[in-house]
Design an enzyme around this catalytic site. Structure first.
Site, mmCIF file in Angstrom:
data_model
loop_
_atom_site.group_PDB
_atom_site.id
_atom_site.type_symbol
_atom_site.label_atom_id
_atom_site.label_comp_id
_atom_site.label_asym_id
_atom_site.label_seq_id
_atom_site.Cartn_x
_atom_site.Cartn_y
_atom_site.Cartn_z
ATOM 1 N N LYS A 41 -16.345 6.272 -7.172
ATOM 2 C CA LYS A 41 -16.336 6.904 -5.852
ATOM 3 C C LYS A 41 -15.618 8.236 -5.949
ATOM 4 O O LYS A 41 -14.436 8.284 -6.251
ATOM 5 C CB LYS A 41 -15.621 5.976 -4.845
ATOM 6 C CG LYS A 41 -15.901 6.335 -3.402
ATOM 7 C CD LYS A 41 -15.263 5.331 -2.457
ATOM 8 C CE LYS A 41 -15.219 5.884 -1.051
ATOM 9 N NZ LYS A 41 -14.436 5.057 -0.137
ATOM 10 N N SER A 128 -10.846 10.910 7.790
ATOM 11 C CA SER A 128 -10.643 11.841 6.669
ATOM 12 C C SER A 128 -11.853 12.758 6.517
ATOM 13 O O SER A 128 -11.710 13.947 6.218
ATOM 14 C CB SER A 128 -10.420 11.058 5.368
ATOM 15 O OG SER A 128 -9.245 10.302 5.457
HETATM 16 O O1 PNS Z 1 -10.217 4.184 3.614
HETATM 17 P P1 PNS Z 1 -11.425 3.352 3.293
HETATM 18 O O2 PNS Z 1 -12.347 4.136 2.373
HETATM 19 O O3 PNS Z 1 -12.103 2.853 4.539
HETATM 20 O O4 PNS Z 1 -10.906 2.071 2.469
HETATM 21 C C1 PNS Z 1 -11.815 1.138 1.937
HETATM 22 C C2 PNS Z 1 -11.102 0.137 1.001
HETATM 23 C C3 PNS Z 1 -10.301 0.848 -0.059
HETATM 24 C C4 PNS Z 1 -10.180 -0.727 1.825
HETATM 25 C C5 PNS Z 1 -12.211 -0.765 0.381
HETATM 26 O O5 PNS Z 1 -13.229 0.054 -0.142
HETATM 27 C C6 PNS Z 1 -11.695 -1.669 -0.736
HETATM 28 O O6 PNS Z 1 -10.940 -2.581 -0.503
HETATM 29 N N1 PNS Z 1 -12.126 -1.388 -1.989
HETATM 30 C C7 PNS Z 1 -11.768 -2.157 -3.154
HETATM 31 C C8 PNS Z 1 -12.909 -3.090 -3.588
HETATM 32 C C9 PNS Z 1 -12.842 -4.363 -2.769
HETATM 33 O O7 PNS Z 1 -12.013 -5.188 -2.984
HETATM 34 N N2 PNS Z 1 -13.739 -4.468 -1.761
HETATM 35 C C10 PNS Z 1 -13.667 -5.549 -0.781
HETATM 36 C C11 PNS Z 1 -14.566 -6.695 -1.080
HETATM 37 S S1 PNS Z 1 -16.150 -6.346 -0.392
#
Ligand code: PNS
Length: 174
Positions: A41, A128
């Site tokens: 990403k 953001s």
């Molecule tokens: O600020 P964001 O981009 O909305 O945060 C998204 C985040 C980081 C919380 C999410 O993408 C995440 O937890 N990513 C790590 C991978 C994961 O564990 N995904 C959840 C299971 S589907």
């Protein structure tokens, strides 16, 4: 010791994030702000830049630490012994997406709860991506991001003269 995790991309941090961090600290003993570092990403700010901007913005808030994480959030929460994940909800779209993510995380780590805090109405429209877009066109981002981060974000996206659009769109652009 009650540990909570506030995860996100923080690319860059906004005043909405700062408000959630402040309110989140009232719900736990230690709040870990977990900055996603994902090689797939593309982030506009580096891991170090994002961590520094968050740390500066919340330096007066006790009980907060800032860390990078990669991979699964549930695994990171398990490693840190977290009781729950904290997420902000800005509107109905967030709620749908966040509910799915909360249950996915609970499937991955049984008992891992997600606590949702509603964004304050005045901060709910801030994201953001909105900040990046305003900065890219030379707009004033100071109502949306912590004061300590305004210059760094502004200069990352815009090198030209700042447009005088505070309080309205200039006549020429109407
Ligand atoms: O600020 P964001 O981009 O909305 O945060 C998204 C985040 C980081 C919380 C999410 O993408 C995440 O937890 N990513 C790590 C991978 C994961 O564990 N995904 C959840 C299971 S589907």
């Amino acid at each position: 010791m009650r540990i909570a995790i506030f995860p996100g991309s923080f690319d860059p941090i906004t005043l909405g994030h700062v408000d959630l961090i402040r309110r989140g600290t009232a719900l736990c003993d230690q709040l870990i702000v977990a900055v996603l570092v994902n090689p797939d990403k593309r982030a506009y700010f580096t891991q170090e830049e994002r961590i520094r901007m968050i740390s500066q913005a919340v330096r007066d808030v006790p009980g907060v630490t800032v860390e990078a994480f990669s991979g699964l959030l549930a695994e990171f929460a398990d490693m840190r012994g977290a009781s729950f994940i904290l997420r902000g909800i800005r509107g109905q779209m967030d709620l749908i997406y966040e509910t799915d993510m909360a249950w996915a995380n609970e499937q991955l780590l049984s008992g891992l709860e997600t606590v949702f805090l509603p964004a304050r109405p005045e901060l709910a429209p801030i994201s953001s991506s909105m900040v990046r877009q305003i900065a890219a066109f030379g707009g004033d981002i100071s109502p949306f991001v912590p004061a300590s981060a305004v210059d760094e974000i502004t200069h990352r996206f815009y090198n030209g003269e700042r447009k005088a659009i505070k309080g309205g769109i200039p006549d020429a652009e109407k």
